[in-house]
Scaffold this active site. Structure first.
Site, mmCIF file in Angstrom:
data_model
loop_
_atom_site.group_PDB
_atom_site.id
_atom_site.type_symbol
_atom_site.label_atom_id
_atom_site.label_comp_id
_atom_site.label_asym_id
_atom_site.label_seq_id
_atom_site.Cartn_x
_atom_site.Cartn_y
_atom_site.Cartn_z
ATOM 1 N N GLY A 50 0.934 -1.192 0.127
ATOM 2 C CA GLY A 50 -0.043 -0.062 0.088
ATOM 3 C C GLY A 50 0.741 1.317 -0.029
ATOM 4 N N PHE A 51 1.071 1.880 1.063
ATOM 5 C CA PHE A 51 1.726 3.111 1.331
ATOM 6 C C PHE A 51 1.559 4.088 0.348
ATOM 7 C CE2 PHE A 51 4.722 -0.409 2.668
ATOM 8 C CZ PHE A 51 4.889 0.249 4.057
ATOM 9 N N HIS A 52 0.124 4.669 0.318
ATOM 10 C CA HIS A 52 -0.125 5.399 -0.644
ATOM 11 C C HIS A 52 -1.902 5.947 -0.540
ATOM 12 C CE1 HIS A 52 -1.725 1.657 -2.970
ATOM 13 N NE2 HIS A 52 -2.900 2.368 -2.652
ATOM 14 N N ALA A 53 -2.356 7.207 -0.827
ATOM 15 C CA ALA A 53 -3.766 7.334 -0.815
ATOM 16 C C ALA A 53 -4.134 7.518 -2.490
ATOM 17 C CB ALA A 53 -3.874 8.725 0.023
#
Ligand code: T46
Length: 135
Positions: A50-53
């Site tokens: 993930g590590f995102h928006a």
């Protein structure tokens, strides 16, 4: 239950003598039209992803087998959510930074998305995320 800007909902399990069935319909069980489906599985031990928006993509995350956790950050509050049932659905809003972790070896994380894949829809830099969504 509110988690960050997102929401954890329970969906109805339909069952009979043959076993169980759970249904998700776009614009009914999840608050958007479903335009893309993908699933994450055979995740190796210790992996965090993930590590995102996002700018616009809304998603529904369901661990249809096994379990995993999702870390959410809406710039003001950080929350960890356990997905351990095929009837638990995380309605993930674009403005929550998210990371998925603690995948059990049998985890199949099903994701329903409101938009087709677009690399430009990702905010992968945390400072940029704060700039876009922070107060
Ligand atoms: C999200 C979380 C929950 C595609 O080509 N098309 C797709 O529809 C997707 C989802 C991915 N990809 C490619 C892009 C990368 O080269 O597959 C590779 C792995 O994707 P990514 O590193 O973005 O995977 P995650 O687990 O970090 O994030 C995914 C989704 O991309 C993302 O939207 O919110 O699951």
């Amino acid at each position: 239950m509110e988690v960050g800007n997102s929401k954890l909902i329970d969906i109805t399990e339909l069952g009979d003598e043959r076993g169980l069935l759970t249904v998700i319909e776009g614009n009914i069980s999840v608050p958007f039209e479903i335009n893309r489906v993908f699933y994450i599985y055979k995740t190796l031990p210790g992996i965090r992803r993930g590590f995102h928006a996002h700018y616009k993509t809304r998603q529904a995350l369901i661990s249809v087998s096994g379990s995993c956790k999702v870390y959410l950050d809406n710039t003001r509050r950080k929350t960890d959510v356990l997905l351990d049932s095929p009837t638990k659905v995380l309605i993930l809003e674009p403005n929550d930074w998210h990371e998925m972790y603690d995948f059990s070896p049998d985890c199949v994380l099903l994701v329903l998305a409101s938009h087709l894949y677009d690399a430009e829809d990702y905010i992968r830099d945390y400072d940029k995320f704060l700039e876009v969504y922070g107060r």
